[in-house]
Design an enzyme around this catalytic site. Structure first.
Site, short mmCIF file in Angstrom:
data_model
loop_
_atom_site.label_atom_id
_atom_site.label_comp_id
_atom_site.label_asym_id
_atom_site.label_seq_id
_atom_site.Cartn_x
_atom_site.Cartn_y
_atom_site.Cartn_z
N GLU A 261 0.88 -1.17 0.00
CA GLU A 261 0.00 0.00 0.00
C GLU A 261 0.91 1.21 0.00
O GLU A 261 1.72 1.38 0.91
CB GLU A 261 -0.91 -0.04 1.23
CG GLU A 261 -2.01 1.00 1.19
CD GLU A 261 -1.74 2.14 2.13
OE1 GLU A 261 -1.35 3.22 1.62
OE2 GLU A 261 -1.88 1.98 3.34
N CYS A 298 -2.69 7.73 5.07
CA CYS A 298 -2.73 7.21 3.69
C CYS A 298 -3.90 7.80 2.91
O CYS A 298 -3.85 7.89 1.69
CB CYS A 298 -2.87 5.69 3.70
SG CYS A 298 -1.78 4.83 4.83
#
Length: 521
Positions: A261, A298
Site C-alpha cells: 500500500e 494514507c
C-alpha cells in the site's frame, strides 16, 4: 527497555546498535537497540518455515484463541503508548485509539476464523454414472501460502506495524510472520513483539510463528524478501519503497507477491449543489481532515476538484482562512518532515499554481506547516507533478471549467485508495455519471464524509489501483485482507481417511460449504 530483537523464542543482541529519535526534540532516546544481521534473517525464516505446517493446520478455534491472546497481551503491556508517543511524536489519545484498533482487528480475525467462511470449502460430489464420462469427487479449500514478511509502517506504529493488519491477517490465515520493525520506533516494536511471543508461549505454539528483526539498513529488508522460505510480503509505505520490494520479489528464482500500500492523493469531488448549499461548512471540514495527524494518513485529501466559479471561490476562501490558523504538528521523523518541505516547495514553484494559505509557523523540531494551493483544471492536466502525493498536510484545489473537464481530470489521475463525493440530492445525476470513473480509480468511494479514518470491518476496502496498491484485487484493512495469504487447493478422489478435516465427507469442523453448487451452512 530491552534493546534485543526476537528470533523465535530467543532474544538476540549484537554489538552494532542504533537508537530511536524523538521527533519532537530531534534527540536520541535512551535505549541502544541491537541491529539484526542477514544471518538472523535467515534463522528467523528457517524457524518460520519449520513452524508453517503445524501452524497452518491448527483448528480455527485454537488459532482464534491465539489471536485473542495476542490482543490481551498487547493491552497488558505497560508503557506501550508512552513509548510510541516518544518515538512517533503522536499524541496519547491518538495512540490509545490506535492500540484499541490493533487489538480490535486481532479479535475480528478471531471471529472470522470461527465463522469458517474464509476457507471457502467447495465440494463437487462424485458422479460415477454421468455420461459420457463420470465426474471425480472434487473438494476445494484454501490454505496458507507460507511464511510472510511484514514491514512495519512509519505512520501507524501500532495498527500497521508489528501486530498490525498485515500481521493479523497473515497469522489468521495460518502464515508465520517475520516482521522487520520500522527503525523509527524500535522500542514500540519490541514491546509488541514480546506480547506476540508471550501469546505464542501461552498457547503452546511453535516458536517460529513470529520473529522480529530490527535495524535501519535496507539490506535487512532485501535479505528478508529474497529468502526462499518467504512466500509473500506485506508493506505499507512510500511508492519508492514498495516498488523496490516488488522488484526484489519478482527477481527471485521463485517470484512472490508483494502486497504494498503506497501512494494516493484521495480526490474529493465538490458537486455544484452541495458546494452552493454548504460550501463554508465543507471548507472547514476539509481542513480538519487535511491537517489531522499532521496530514500523515494514507487517505489524506490531497486534491479537491470543483467547478470554477463564486461557490468554489467561497469554499477556497473558507478553507484558506481555516488553514491559516492550523497549528503545526510534529511529523513522524526528520526525514518525513524534510520530504514534506521539499514537496511543498516544489508546488510553490510550479507555474500556474497559486498558494492560497500556509498554516501557522511553529517553533521546535519537525513541525509541519500546512499548505493549500489552487490551480486550473487545464494546468493540472498539463502538469503531472501537480497530482503527486505530498505526504503531510498539503493539498491543491483544482478549478475545473465544467463537469466534462472535472471528469477528464479524474479519468487521467492515477489509482487511489479513496474518492469522495460531496453531493446533495440535486447532484444525483452528475454523481451517477462520475461513479463509473471513480470505480475504475479507487478502492473505496464515499459520500458526504472525509476519507481520513478507516473502519476495520467485513466490507472495508483499503486498497485500489496502482500506485495506491500493488494489487488492486486486495485490501490491507478488513477481513478480506486474509485473502492475500491464502491459496486454493483441490483434492480429487482422495480417501476420506487422509483428507484434511475442512473437506472431509462428514464436515467434522461444521464449516459453511458450497456442495454441488448449493450453499450450505
Amino acid at each position: 527497555m530491552d534493546g534485543s530483537f526476537l528470533i523465535g523464542s530467543k532474544s538476540e543482541t549484537t554489538d552494532n546498535t542504533f537508537r530511536a529519535m524523538n521527533p519532537a526534540t530531534d534527540e536520541a532516546l535512551d535505549t541502544d537497540f541491537a541491529v539484526s544481521t542477514t544471518g538472523h534473517v535467515a534463522e528467523a525464516c528457517k524457524l518460520a518455515d519449520a513452524a508453517f505446517d503445524s501452524f497452518r493446520e491448527l483448528d480455527p478455534e485454537t488459532r482464534a484463541v491465539f489471536l485473542e491472546t495476542v490482543a490481551d497481551e498487547i493491552e497488558a503491556t505497560d508503557g506501550l503508548v508512552e513509548r510510541a508517543m516518544a518515538e512517533s511524536g503522536l499524541p496519547e489519545g491518538r495512540l490509545t485509539g490506535e492500540r484499541g484498533r490493533t487489538c480490535g482487528q486481532l479479535r475480528l480475525f478471531a471471529k472470522l476464523l470461527r465463522q469458517g467462511r474464509w476457507e471457502n470449502v467447495v465440494v463437487d460430489n462424485a458422479m460415477p454414472d454421468r455420461q459420457p464420462l463420470p465426474r471425480a469427487d472434487l473438494r476445494q479449500r484454501r490454505i496458507a501460502v507460507g511464511p510472510v514478511a511484514v514491514f512495519g509502517a512509519s505512520n501507524f506504529p501500532l495498527a500497521f506495524s508489528v501486530a498490525g493488519g498485515d500481521t493479523a491477517s497473515a497469522l489468521a490465515a495460518g502464515c508465520p510472520v517475520v516482521c522487520k520493525g520500522h527503525p523509527a520506533h524500535p522500542g514500540t516494536s519490541v514491546l509488541v513483539g514480546q506480547a506476540i511471543r508471550n501469546a505464542i508461549k501461552k498457547c503452546g505454539l511453535h516458536e517460529g510463528v513470529f520473529s522480529l528483526i530490527q535495524g535501519p539498513s535496507n539490506d535487512l529488508g532485501k535479505a528478508l524478501v529474497e529468502d526462499p522460505r518467504i512466500k509473500a510480503v506485506g508493506f505499507t509505505g512510500s511508492r519508492g519503497g514498495g516498488l523496490a520490494l516488488m522488484k526484489l520479489a519478482q527477481a527471485r528464482p521463485e517470484p512472490i507477491p508483494v502486497y504494498a500500500e503506497m501512494s494516493a492523493v484521495n480526490p474529493v469531488l465538490l458537486f455544484p449543489e452541495a458546494l452552493k448549499a454548504r460550501g463554508t461548512d465543507l471548507g472547514k471540514a476539509y481542513v480538519g481532515s487535511l491537517t489531522m495527524g499532521a496530514g500523515q494518513f494514507c487517505t489524506n485529501p490531497g486534491v479537491v476538484l470543483g467547478i470554477d466559479g463564486p461557490d468554489l471561490d467561497a469554499f477556497a476562501k473558507t478553507a484558506a482562512d481555516a488553514l491559516a490558523e492550523a497549528q503545526p504538528q510534529v511529523m513522524l521523523t526528520s526525514g518525513i518532515h524534510a520530504n514534506y518541505d521539499k514537496g511543498v516547495e516544489k508546488l510553490t514553484g510550479e507555474a500556474d499554481v497559486e498558494t492560497l494559505a500556509r498554516g501557522a509557523e511553529g517553533t521546535g523540531c519537525n513541525r509541519g506547516q500546512a499548505a493549500l494551493f489552487a490551480t486550473s483544471g487545464k494546468a493540472f492536466l498539463a502538469n503531472p507533478n501537480l497530482a503527486e502525493e505530498v505526504f503531510g498536510a498539503a493539498s491543491i484545489i483544482v478549478k475545473c471549467a465544467d463537469m466534462d473537464e472535472l471528469k477528464r481530470v479524474l479519468s487521467e489521475m492515477e489509482g487511489q485508495l479513496t474518492i469522495t463525493f460531496q453531493m446533495d440530492d440535486a447532484d444525483m445525476d452528475a454523481a451517477k455519471a462520475v461513479l463509473p470513473i471513480a470505480e475504475r480509480k479507487a478502492g473505496r468511494i464515499l459520500a458526504n464524509g472525509w476519507p481520513t479514518g478507516v473502519e476495520v470491518s467485513y466490507a472495508m476496502v483499503h486498497g485500489g489501483p496502482f500506485p495506491a496498491t500493488s494489487d488492486p484485487r486486495t485490501t490491507s484493512v478488513g477481513t478480506a485482507a486474509i485473502e492475500r495469504y491464502l491459496r486454493p487447493v483441490c483434492y480429487q478422489d482422495l480417501p476420506d481417511a487422509i483428507l484434511p478435516k475442512a473437506v472431509k465427507h462428514g464436515n467434522p469442523l461444521g464449516l459453511p460449504r458450497t456442495v454441488d453448487g448449493e450453499v450450505e451452512g
